[in-house]
Design an enzyme around this catalytic site. Structure first.
Site: not given
Ligand code: FAD
Length: 395
Positions: A128-129, A244
């Site tokens: 997804y990400s 999930e």
């Molecule tokens: C250990 C780990 C395993 C993972 N495994 C998978 C996987 O298997 N497959 C997959 O697809 N993804 C996976 N992920 C990804 C995970 O779903 C994303 O990290 C998550 O959705 C947050 O996205 P980002 O890291 O891009 O942070 P960002 O979206 O950049 O966010 C950064 C910060 O800003 C805050 N923020 C962002 N937008 C808003 C808003 N509109 N309002 C308030 N606060 C906001 C967030 O809460 C966060 O604190 C994993 C992540 C981790 C850490």
């Protein structure tokens, strides 16, 4: 509201407990207890044991090989499994893709992929990400262009959990960039052995290799691997995310973790008295216990509602927030109860922290740091609050 288990549920609880005592391999339980990484082999062994009893596809209907459990049975299993230090059931095939295929897959896709998830032929990961698309998932850019009977995929996924082991990845890809971001997304199943796929490791803060980056360069995917309709993958994606989030709350893990912390505090002496009698520690423990009790009830209520309507609802966001907060609070209390020795990773202290900690406590720091992730993945807790606000205020 009667919250005690019925005689049938108590009998089921005893059956699960006995099954775990008889079938959960000691070496695997010891690794889970020590908070270390559970290997691919451990996971596959445990899945096979569960499947031989018909207990692996726990959320699947019986016609597709599920055990026919209701929410209470699932809750009992989670609670008992966590208490016995069983490894978690890997969610990607079983709790994410399985329910998606059952709802949105073609008959051919169900017949082909579902049995292979249950018998362990295919290890799935979640694509997804992307580097620029986490919370704002709909802005994803990995592109799939239709060419005859194939899609040609180019782009990058990130944070792909256990992608280094995966045979297949389910991906959200952009098939149309002209309308609203949500409208041009499709849900594609991709064989990880296809030429043009490269997996690179990401090291987490505690040093573990759990997540990866996955790169796609001109990856050719048969068009029959599209699930549901082209450009309507967002509907599928959202459905999967509610499944999930239920799992991430980890109520069973918290119940087991709470009992562990309480027992530790009862046998730990600090300043001449038991830690559990220290008013500050006891107050913090009581606070977490109240949150946990409230969450247990809410979890059961939500599972019952999911059973009634056929899928989990927006309340999973609430459960995800509270569930992960409680799990992290318990990680914190566990480390505090262990004292300064728990500040270091296994092997970091001179002579290793095994010198001062029991083997089952050695992984306390690693678990603490590793579990920082649970309030981020599956949609961060801030994003869950946004989802709830929108639903409740009908924005
Ligand atoms: C250990 C780990 C395993 C993972 N495994 C998978 C996987 O298997 N497959 C997959 O697809 N993804 C996976 N992920 C990804 C995970 O779903 C994303 O990290 C998550 O959705 C947050 O996205 P980002 O890291 O891009 O942070 P960002 O979206 O950049 O966010 C950064 C910060 O800003 C805050 N923020 C962002 N937008 C808003 C808003 N509109 N309002 C308030 N606060 C906001 C967030 O809460 C966060 O604190 C994993 C992540 C981790 C850490």
């Amino acid at each position: 509201m009667d919250l005690s288990y019925s005689p049938q549920e108590q009998a089921f609880q005893a059956e699960v407990r006995q099954f775990l005592a008889d079938e959960l391999p000691d070496d695997i339980a010891a690794r889970v207890k020590a908070g270390g990484e559970v290997s691919k082999e451990d996971t596959e062994r445990w899945h096979a044991i569960l499947q031989s009893r018909g207990w692996l596809g726990q959320t699947w209907p019986e016609e597709h090989g599920g055990p026919g459990w209701g929410p209470v049975e699932r809750h009992i299993f989670d609670e008992e499994a966590a208490r016995a230090y069983a490894p978690r059931i890997l969610p990607f095939g079983l709790q994410m893709l399985g329910p998606v295929l059952i709802k949105f897959g073609s008959d051919e896709q169900k017949a082909h992929y579902l049995p292979r998830i249950l018998d362990g032929t295919d290890w799935w990961c979640q694509g997804y990400s992307e580097p620029g698309a986490g919370s704002d998932l709909a802005s994803l850019k990995t592109k799939a262009v239709r060419e005859g009977d194939e899609y040609v995929v180019n782009g990058q996924k990130t944070w792909t959990t256990l992608g280094q082991h995966a045979d297949w990845i389910f991906c959200l890809v952009r098939t149309d960039g002209s309308g609203k971001p949500q409208e041009g997304i499709s849900f594609l199943l991709i064989d990880m052995k296809t030429p043009g796929i490269e997996v690179r490791p990401i090291r987490l803060i505690e040093g573990g290799h759990e997540v990866n980056e996955v790169f796609f360069t001109d990856v050719r995917v048969p068009a029959e691997n599209l699930v549901w309709k082209e450009n309507d993958g967002w509907t599928v994606a959202k459905y999967l995310l509610t499944h999930e989030r239920t799992g991430i709350a980890g109520v069973g893990f918290s119940i087991a973790a709470f009992e562990r912390v309480k027992a530790l505090a009862a046998r730990t002496m600090r300043g001449g008295k038991r830690l559990i009698d220290d008013p500050l520690f006891a107050a913090r423990l009581a606070e977490v216990e109240m949150d946990l009790e409230a969450m247990k009830i809410f979890n059961l209520r939500m599972l019952a509602e999911a059973q009634r309507v056929g899928h989990p609802g927006v309340e999973t966001s609430m459960l995800k927030i509270r569930g992960t907060e409680v799990r992290q609070a318990l990680n914190d209390l566990y480390r505090r109860a262990l004292g300064p020795a728990a500040a270091v990773m296994p092997g970091e202290a001179p002579g290793g922290n095994a010198a001062v900690l029991a083997p089952e406590d050695e992984g306390a720091a690693a678990s603490y740091f590793n579990n920082r992730k649970i309030s981020i993945f599956g949609g961060s807790n801030e994003i869950q609050k946004n989802i709830l606000t929108k639903a409740m205020l009908e924005l």
